[in-house]
Design a protein around this motif. Structure first.
Motif, PDB file in Angstrom:
ATOM      1  N   ILE A  87      39.993  38.390  36.986  1.00 25.91           N
ATOM      2  CA  ILE A  87      40.674  39.677  37.087  1.00 25.91           C
ATOM      3  C   ILE A  87      40.426  40.202  38.494  1.00 25.91           C
ATOM      4  N   TYR A  88      41.511  40.619  39.127  1.00 29.91           N
ATOM      5  CA  TYR A  88      41.458  41.169  40.469  1.00 29.91           C
ATOM      6  C   TYR A  88      41.857  42.633  40.383  1.00 29.91           C
ATOM      7  N   LEU A  89      41.167  43.498  41.104  1.00 32.26           N
ATOM      8  CA  LEU A  89      41.519  44.912  41.149  1.00 32.26           C
ATOM      9  C   LEU A  89      41.935  45.285  42.565  1.00 32.26           C
ATOM     10  N   TYR A  90      42.886  46.208  42.634  1.00 33.00           N
ATOM     11  CA  TYR A  90      43.335  46.674  43.941  1.00 33.00           C
ATOM     12  C   TYR A  90      42.256  47.567  44.539  1.00 33.00           C
ATOM     13  N   ALA A  91      41.852  47.244  45.761  1.00 30.07           N
ATOM     14  CA  ALA A  91      40.846  48.026  46.499  1.00 30.07           C
ATOM     15  C   ALA A  91      41.575  48.761  47.629  1.00 30.07           C
ATOM     16  N   PRO A  92      41.845  50.066  47.467  1.00 33.61           N
ATOM     17  CA  PRO A  92      42.606  50.805  48.490  1.00 33.61           C
ATOM     18  C   PRO A  92      41.954  50.763  49.880  1.00 33.61           C
ATOM     19  N   GLU A  93      40.627  50.772  49.917  1.00 32.13           N
ATOM     20  CA  GLU A  93      39.948  50.762  51.218  1.00 32.13           C
ATOM     21  C   GLU A  93      40.197  49.467  51.994  1.00 32.13           C
ATOM     22  N   LEU A  94      40.504  48.384  51.271  1.00 30.12           N
ATOM     23  CA  LEU A  94      40.823  47.100  51.902  1.00 30.12           C
ATOM     24  C   LEU A  94      42.329  46.844  51.936  1.00 30.12           C
ATOM     25  N   ASP A  95      43.077  47.646  51.181  1.00 32.66           N
ATOM     26  CA  ASP A  95      44.505  47.411  50.934  1.00 32.66           C
ATOM     27  C   ASP A  95      44.716  45.964  50.499  1.00 32.66           C
ATOM     28  N   ALA A  96      43.871  45.562  49.538  1.00 37.53           N
ATOM     29  CA  ALA A  96      43.877  44.170  49.081  1.00 37.53           C
ATOM     30  C   ALA A  96      43.431  44.093  47.635  1.00 37.53           C
ATOM     31  N   LEU A  97      43.766  42.968  46.987  1.00 41.46           N
ATOM     32  CA  LEU A  97      43.264  42.664  45.649  1.00 41.46           C
ATOM     33  C   LEU A  97      41.937  41.935  45.821  1.00 41.46           C
ATOM     34  N   LYS A  98      40.925  42.465  45.176  1.00 34.79           N
ATOM     35  CA  LYS A  98      39.576  41.905  45.288  1.00 34.79           C
ATOM     36  C   LYS A  98      39.129  41.449  43.904  1.00 34.79           C
ATOM     37  N   ILE A  99      38.452  40.328  43.843  1.00 35.48           N
ATOM     38  CA  ILE A  99      38.013  39.809  42.547  1.00 35.48           C
ATOM     39  C   ILE A  99      37.021  40.790  41.904  1.00 35.48           C
ATOM     40  N   ALA A 100      37.282  41.122  40.657  1.00 32.94           N
ATOM     41  CA  ALA A 100      36.396  42.025  39.918  1.00 32.94           C
ATOM     42  C   ALA A 100      35.476  41.241  38.996  1.00 32.94           C
ATOM     43  N   THR A 101      36.027  40.223  38.362  1.00 34.82           N
ATOM     44  CA  THR A 101      35.227  39.365  37.483  1.00 34.82           C
ATOM     45  C   THR A 101      35.956  38.043  37.289  1.00 34.82           C
ATOM     46  N   ALA A 102      35.181  37.051  36.919  1.00 29.05           N
ATOM     47  CA  ALA A 102      35.745  35.727  36.651  1.00 29.05           C
ATOM     48  C   ALA A 102      34.862  35.017  35.645  1.00 29.05           C
ATOM     49  N   CYS A 103      35.451  34.158  34.854  1.00 32.96           N
ATOM     50  CA  CYS A 103      34.669  33.331  33.935  1.00 32.96           C
ATOM     51  C   CYS A 103      35.243  31.923  33.955  1.00 32.96           C
ATOM     52  N   GLY A 104      34.346  30.964  33.780  1.00 30.33           N
ATOM     53  CA  GLY A 104      34.764  29.568  33.792  1.00 30.33           C
ATOM     54  C   GLY A 104      34.656  28.918  35.160  1.00 30.33           C
ATOM     55  N   PHE A 105      34.209  29.660  36.143  1.00 32.37           N
ATOM     56  CA  PHE A 105      34.050  29.143  37.498  1.00 32.37           C
ATOM     57  C   PHE A 105      32.567  29.035  37.836  1.00 32.37           C
ATOM     58  N   PRO A 106      32.232  28.207  38.832  1.00 30.61           N
ATOM     59  CA  PRO A 106      30.846  28.183  39.296  1.00 30.61           C
ATOM     60  C   PRO A 106      30.492  29.531  39.949  1.00 30.61           C
ATOM     61  N   PRO A 107      29.208  29.875  40.008  1.00 28.55           N
ATOM     62  CA  PRO A 107      28.789  31.186  40.543  1.00 28.55           C
ATOM     63  C   PRO A 107      29.317  31.473  41.956  1.00 28.55           C
ATOM     64  N   GLU A 108      29.432  30.457  42.791  1.00 25.38           N
ATOM     65  CA  GLU A 108      29.855  30.691  44.174  1.00 25.38           C
ATOM     66  C   GLU A 108      31.330  31.080  44.291  1.00 25.38           C
ATOM     67  N   PHE A 109      32.108  30.885  43.235  1.00 25.45           N
ATOM     68  CA  PHE A 109      33.529  31.236  43.278  1.00 25.45           C
ATOM     69  C   PHE A 109      33.700  32.703  43.635  1.00 25.45           C
ATOM     70  N   ARG A 110      33.017  33.568  42.947  1.00 23.59           N
ATOM     71  CA  ARG A 110      33.152  35.010  43.181  1.00 23.59           C
ATOM     72  C   ARG A 110      32.624  35.393  44.560  1.00 23.59           C
ATOM     73  N   GLU A 111      31.540  34.760  44.967  1.00 23.16           N
ATOM     74  CA  GLU A 111      30.935  35.070  46.263  1.00 23.16           C
ATOM     75  C   GLU A 111      31.839  34.637  47.420  1.00 23.16           C
ATOM     76  N   ARG A 112      32.491  33.488  47.293  1.00 25.38           N
ATOM     77  CA  ARG A 112      33.306  32.931  48.378  1.00 25.38           C
ATOM     78  C   ARG A 112      34.750  33.422  48.366  1.00 25.38           C
ATOM     79  N   HIS A 113      35.162  34.039  47.285  1.00 22.37           N
ATOM     80  CA  HIS A 113      36.558  34.444  47.130  1.00 22.37           C
ATOM     81  C   HIS A 113      36.909  35.544  48.135  1.00 22.37           C
ATOM     82  N   GLN A 114      37.996  35.328  48.878  1.00 24.12           N
ATOM     83  CA  GLN A 114      38.458  36.309  49.863  1.00 24.12           C
ATOM     84  C   GLN A 114      39.515  37.218  49.244  1.00 24.12           C
ATOM     85  N   PRO A 115      39.475  38.526  49.535  1.00 23.01           N
ATOM     86  CA  PRO A 115      40.508  39.437  49.011  1.00 23.01           C
ATOM     87  C   PRO A 115      41.899  39.016  49.471  1.00 23.01           C
ATOM     88  N   THR A 116      42.882  39.291  48.635  1.00 28.61           N
ATOM     89  CA  THR A 116      44.277  38.983  48.946  1.00 28.61           C
ATOM     90  C   THR A 116      44.948  40.266  49.431  1.00 28.61           C
TER      91      THR A 116
END
Length: 186
Positions: A98-127
């Protein structure tokens, strides 16, 4: 035993269609002679209706399970995690995010994820929002990417390759026609 009964017998019609039938055969006496009466009833539509009822019951049960779980969640992070996990379970997919819109970044940022390795969330870049909205104008608010690795300009394409992610299905989350976020399944 004076009868034979088959409640679910598959038969093929002359034109090749498969039909489910109920077959009942009775033996009785008529004028002191044994008579065999056979009744064949097409139950195809009934069987289809039964399957649909079972499918809807399973969906209802899944929704009740999700509702019960969500009703106990008061914290946003826990709620999003529950939605993500229940989506993954209900759709029987490898992973969900699930990605949430972050107005301060004007981007979609990952909020949570399941089924991925732990580094997925850490390495994920906002869209960036503009990039996401351009994509959804082309593909639709509900979309499917059949082969994410074939799109080198896809956000986080390097992670898709590293995790061997191929198919991604997504849905835009809106509130009052404004972008709130996105739900993606992998």
């Amino acid at each position: 035993n004076n009868y034979i009964r088959y409640e679910d017998l598959p038969l093929r019609t002359r034109d090749g269609r498969l039909r489910d039938v109920e077959f009942v055969s009775n033996v009785y006496l008529a004028d002191l002679k044994k008579v065999i009466q056979c009744n064949v009833r097409d139950i195809t539509e009934r069987k289809r209706a039964e399957i649909e009822i079972k499918r809807n019951a399973a969906r209802t049960q899944a929704l009740l399970h999700v509702a019960a779980r969500l009703n106990t969640q008061l914290e946003l992070d826990a709620l999003l995690r529950a939605v993500c996990e229940e989506t993954q379970r209900a759709l029987n997919v490898h992973a969900c995010a699930i990605y949430l819109y972050a107005p301060e970044l004007d981007a979609l940022k990952i909020a949570t994820a399941c089924g991925f390795p732990p580094e997925f969330r850490e390495r994920h870049q906002p869209t960036p929002r503009a990039q996401y909205e351009a994509f959804t104008r082309r593909m639709g608010a509900m979309n499917t990417i059949p082969d994410a690795q074939a799109l080198p300009n896809l956000p986080n394409a390097d992670m898709c390759r590293a995790l061997d992610i191929r198919t991604i299905a997504g849905a835009t989350l809106l509130r009052d026609k404004e972008l709130v976020g996105a739900l993606s399944i992998y």
